[in-house]
Design a protein around this motif. Structure first.
Motif, PDB file in Angstrom:
ATOM      1  N   ILE A 168      11.174 -16.690  43.316  1.00 30.68           N
ATOM      2  CA  ILE A 168      11.766 -17.981  42.960  1.00 30.68           C
ATOM      3  C   ILE A 168      10.918 -18.702  41.917  1.00 30.68           C
ATOM      4  O   ILE A 168      11.446 -19.223  40.926  1.00 30.68           O
ATOM      5  N   ILE A 169       9.612 -18.702  42.103  1.00 34.27           N
ATOM      6  CA  ILE A 169       8.784 -19.449  41.146  1.00 34.27           C
ATOM      7  C   ILE A 169       8.870 -18.811  39.760  1.00 34.27           C
ATOM      8  O   ILE A 169       8.898 -19.500  38.741  1.00 34.27           O
ATOM      9  N   ARG A 170       8.939 -17.473  39.721  1.00 33.76           N
ATOM     10  CA  ARG A 170       9.086 -16.812  38.417  1.00 33.76           C
ATOM     11  C   ARG A 170      10.428 -17.160  37.770  1.00 33.76           C
ATOM     12  O   ARG A 170      10.514 -17.405  36.576  1.00 33.76           O
ATOM     13  N   LYS A 171      11.462 -17.169  38.610  1.00 34.88           N
ATOM     14  CA  LYS A 171      12.790 -17.472  38.079  1.00 34.88           C
ATOM     15  C   LYS A 171      12.828 -18.906  37.537  1.00 34.88           C
ATOM     16  O   LYS A 171      13.335 -19.144  36.435  1.00 34.88           O
ATOM     17  N   VAL A 172      12.300 -19.836  38.322  1.00 33.64           N
ATOM     18  CA  VAL A 172      12.338 -21.238  37.895  1.00 33.64           C
ATOM     19  C   VAL A 172      11.456 -21.437  36.662  1.00 33.64           C
ATOM     20  O   VAL A 172      11.798 -22.202  35.759  1.00 33.64           O
ATOM     21  N   ALA A 173      10.340 -20.737  36.627  1.00 29.43           N
ATOM     22  CA  ALA A 173       9.473 -20.840  35.446  1.00 29.43           C
ATOM     23  C   ALA A 173      10.225 -20.378  34.201  1.00 29.43           C
ATOM     24  O   ALA A 173      10.164 -21.022  33.143  1.00 29.43           O
ATOM     25  N   GLN A 174      10.954 -19.288  34.349  1.00 26.06           N
ATOM     26  CA  GLN A 174      11.693 -18.746  33.206  1.00 26.06           C
ATOM     27  C   GLN A 174      12.834 -19.667  32.771  1.00 26.06           C
ATOM     28  O   GLN A 174      13.063 -19.887  31.587  1.00 26.06           O
TER      29      GLN A 174
END
Lengths: 472, 393
Positions: free
Chosen positions: B37-43
């Motif tokens: 999730i954090i990677r997705k939101v960062a992207q």
């Protein structure tokens, strides 16, 4: 509007949810201004604590006597009759449709069947299993062109599944013939048949009268028997669904079965959810003199209902929490297996088998229960969780159930996930705030579900079949 | 002059793994999922929006400013799984156009249950902001803008000069959120109250085609901001940073809206952008606002019922703080850290039964199938934490 309704059980004598549903729906229909003429087989004992209005044989005229010989006047004062509905006529015809009854009861019923003066051809059919299939449609249903084949395909002799009792197919046919005779004397707008045992009757009445047919699927052969289906039953179900003008399912789960397994065109299939009658009176939140929590299984003890998962979860719960009792209320073909399983799991102290409960006993057991569990392997709808909620008992239900489409304030599990069932049972037993929140919201949620609303949906469907062009 | 005060909240919880009563290990968090999730939101959000802000700061110089708060646990997760996104926040800090606020490190409801814990978590967060962004926060925002007079008193005592909260109608009455206020008996603390109409026009309604004002153009929004001229000083646009690219997808045009807004607002010549501290320094208090009961920025109720609205939530919150003494006395750093991560408000939000039947924003953010599952899972983990704490005694 007047409906010729074909069913095989009606309160107070029920073996499962169908009788409850028929009662609720007919009552809801009456409230929506629909009249119901309800045809019941004789294997259902009528009487006891009074009943709906029942026609006496005399009122059907001399010819009718043959078919309604075993109809009994329910008696009992109308004022105190819990099931009384003046706009619903219940008529019993002489056929022993009772799939789940213990063998003794079926023999009794067969006895009463044999006592009726009958034509030779007919008596041959009611005699046990050996009877050949009738070559032609029954004489009671002079076939209009084009439909005779469908009728005969629906009339099948005995045989088939191990869990069906006695000469069921013969009785199915018998019920159909007598329903046709009755139908000829009655005025009505459409036919409504509940579950497969009445589909043959529904088709025959449709053929004889030309009235539209609605079949109501409360369960399918896949729910009852898993993948080892009884071919004859499947054939009847399929024929009934295809012959019907409209198919009503109790859930989207069942609807998709009808479409995928029975090939019914999707546009013909509607869903009408069951509901629950909120009981009058107070149900104590906690039973007096109880130092152990009660976890309840209530239903037929058959493969379909998942009793083995209940017991396996019980074992895991008991490992962690000792002041608990698991009550299995119900009977069925897996009862001895379950008793053995409980013994093997060393659960003797913790499990109580009550046998089949009805009426006041059901109220009592709910009043004692802290939690209701329905681990059904396949449950087209499942009224019992609604009954539990209506009595202030929180519920754990299987995701493989139709009722899980409508209920949100219950705990949901996969029936095979015994660890998760135990996890949730333990959570409810250990955390009063969880029980409290489930009860609080469950009670609110339940008020949105009434038989009157379900019947209104049904009435709208009636209108579409009676006025196919849309002249509602 | 109407000054637009943008404030963005950046937060992601440590989501819990499915923890049955039969589990006994000490792995409570679903880190594969948290990482995903954090990677997705960062992207989708942090990287592109930070990059856009950086460009806007370059373009407008000191004229465009925003404020942020990043929770301690989102910073930890970024550091671990999306360091390039964390670096881009640091880069924003270097521009001098961004102010960072303080809050409880764990995004907790500690104020309601344990003042010492509240103060500790806030101090820890201040240190984080100092280390990471080289700023000493002057502004405090409590978790989900939960606020009352008591919060204000404690926060003033800790030396902050401003606090953020919701411009809830039932506390403001006829007054407008477009002024600064001060809490009763807190002469040194300013309140900035969210203009929820204009904030939610961006955060919730921007992409909604069934909204009467759809599509929201920069011109339209700028004219609404301009209307504050003469009747107020500030336009407090407070929202989750995930609004950009995550709640409102790129396809809605949200990035272009943000890109064009500063120039349009500044073009009027009557309006500008300020950080929270700049607004505090420039504008006087328009009077006292008395908030005896807890308010927040959540739901239409603007109260704390999203976290403390049913018996399960009350029970879970009570139980996690009930073991505070045992946990802290254990001296077990891992145990203390686990316990604090269990205080994050999201865990209780997932147990909310309001609107559960209808399905809405609550469900969108909820990793559980039902609030009951959330509660059962949480309580199983808390059992294990409690057992560890008891074992240490």
């Amino acid at each position: 509007m007047r409906v010729f309704m074909l069913g095989w059980e009606f309160p107070p004598h029920i073996s499962g949810g169908l009788g409850t549903a028929c009662y609720g729906l007919t009552k809801g229909l009456v409230e929506n201004g629909v009249q119901v003429f309800f045809v019941l087989p004789t294997a259902v004992p009528v009487g006891g604590p009074s009943h709906v209005q029942i026609r006496t044989p005399a009122s059907l005229g001399a010819e009718g006597a043959e078919y309604v010989e075993s109809i009994e006047d329910a008696g009992g004062g109308a004022g105190e009759a819990p099931y009384l509905m003046p706009q619903v006529q219940v008529v019993q015809v002489d056929a022993a449709l009772q799939p789940y009854a213990p063998p003794g009861r079926v023999l009794q019923a067969a006895g009463s069947v044999r006592s009726i003066a009958d034509k030779p051809r007919r008596s041959r059919q009611v005699k046990p299993a050996a009877a050949p299939p009738p070559a032609a449609p029954p004489p009671a249903a002079p076939p209009p062109a084009g439909s005779s084949k469908r009728i005969s395909s629906g009339l099948i002799t005995a045989g088939g599944g191990a869990h069906y009792q006695g000469d069921l197919m013969g009785q199915v046919n018998r019920y159909a013939r007598q329903a046709v005779e009755l139908a000829r004397r009655e005025e009505f707008d459409l036919i409504h048949a509940h579950d497969w045992m009445t589909y043959a009757a529904g088709m025959a009445v449709k053929a004889a009268t030309g009235k539209p047919l609605v079949v109501h699927v409360h369960s399918t052969e896949f729910d009852r028997s898993g993948e080892s289906v009884n071919q004859q039953v499947y054939d009847i179900e399929r024929a009934g669904m295809h012959a019907a003008d409209r198919v009503v399912c109790v859930s989207y789960l069942t609807r998709s079965l009808c479409i995928t397994r029975y090939g019914v065109p999707p546009e013909k299939v509607d869903v009408v959810y069951n509901a629950v009658e909120i009981p009058n009176g107070q149900f104590p939140l906690r039973p007096i003199r109880q130092n152990e929590k009660i976890v309840l299984f209530l239903g037929r003890v058959t493969m379909q209902k998942g009793p083995e998962y209940f017991l396996r979860a019980a074992r895991k719960v008991v490992d962690r929490f000792k002041s608990v009792r698991f009550v299995m209320a119900g009977s069925g073909d897996m009862i001895t297996q379950c008793i053995r399983q409980a013994a093997e799991l060393h659960l003797g102290r913790y499990v109580t088998f009550t046998g089949f409960l009805r009426g006041l006993d059901v109220d009592r057991i709910f009043a004692m229960a802290d939690l209701y569990v329905m681990p059904s392997v396949s449950e087209p709808f499942g009224i019992a969780p609604l009954e539990a909620l209506s009595r202030n008992v929180p519920a754990i239900i299987s995701k493989q159930s139709g009722v899980s489409e409508v209920l949100r304030h219950v705990l949901k599990v996969d029936f095979w996930d015994v660890d998760e069932i135990a996890n949730k049972i333990l959570a409810v037993l250990r955390h009063p705030p969880l029980q409290r929140t489930l009860r609080h919201h469950g009670a609110i949620e339940l008020r949105k579900m009434s038989w009157k609303d379900s019947a209104a949906r049904l009435k709208a469907i009636y209108h579409t079949v009676c006025n196919p062009a849309g002249r509602a | 002059m109407a000054s637009v005060v943008f404030y963005f909240q950046v937060h992601q919880p440590y989501r819990l793994r499915r923890y049955s009563i039969f589990d006994s290990d000490q792995v409570y968090f679903d880190h594969p999922r948290n990482e995903e999730i954090i990677r997705k939101v960062a992207q989708k959000c942090y990287l592109p929006t930070n990059e856009l802000l950086l460009r806007l700061f370059q373009k407008h110089g000191e004229a465009f400013r925003v404020s942020f708060s990043l929770t301690g646990i989102v910073v930890e997760q970024l550091r671990r799984w999306a360091p390039e996104a964390l670096e881009s926040f640091v880069e924003l800090a270097r521009t001098g156009c961004v102010e960072f606020c303080a809050e409880t490190y764990y995004h907790s409801m500690a104020f309601l249950y344990n003042r010492d814990e509240f103060v500790q978590q806030t101090r820890r967060h201040c240190e984080l902001v100092k280390d990471l962004f080289a700023q000493s926060p002057r502004v405090f925002r409590n978790t989900e803008l939960t606020y009352n007079n008591d919060v204000a008193r404690v926060v003033e005592g800790m030396g902050f000069s401003a606090i953020l909260t919701e411009g809830a109608d039932h506390v403001l009455g006829y007054r407008s959120p477009n002024h600064l206020y001060n809490p009763p008996n807190c002469p040194n603390l300013r309140m900035l109250m969210k203009n929820y109409r204009l904030s939610d026009d961006i955060a919730f309604r921007f992409g909604r085609t069934d909204w009467a004002e759809y599509p929201l153009t920069v011109e339209k929004f700028t004219s609404w901001v301009d209307q504050i001229n003469g009747s107020g000083n500030v336009c407090n646009l407070f929202m989750d940073y995930e609004t950009f690219g995550e709640h409102q997808w790129n396809e809605t045009g949200i990035f272009r809206f943000l890109e064009e807004l500063p120039a349009a607002v500044l073009a009027t010549g009557r309006n500008d952008f300020l950080t929270i501290s700049q607004a505090v320094d420039r504008y006087p208090s328009a009077g006292e606002v008395d908030v005896p009961h807890m308010i927040s920025w959540a739901d239409s109720e603007r109260d704390i019922s999203a976290w403390l609205g049913n018996s399960m939530q009350a029970n879970a919150l009570h139980d996690v703080y009930a073991i505070a003494h045992e946990v802290l006395a254990s001296g077990d750093e891992d145990l203390i850290e686990d316990w604090r991560r269990l205080q994050t408000s999201d865990h209780f939000y997932y147990m909310c039964t309001k609107w559960f039947a209808d399905g809405d924003v609550h469900r969108y953010f909820n990793p559980y199938e039902s609030p009951y599952d959330a509660y059962i899972n949480y309580m199983n983990i808390l059992d294990n934490v409690r057992a560890r704490a008891a074992h240490k005694r």
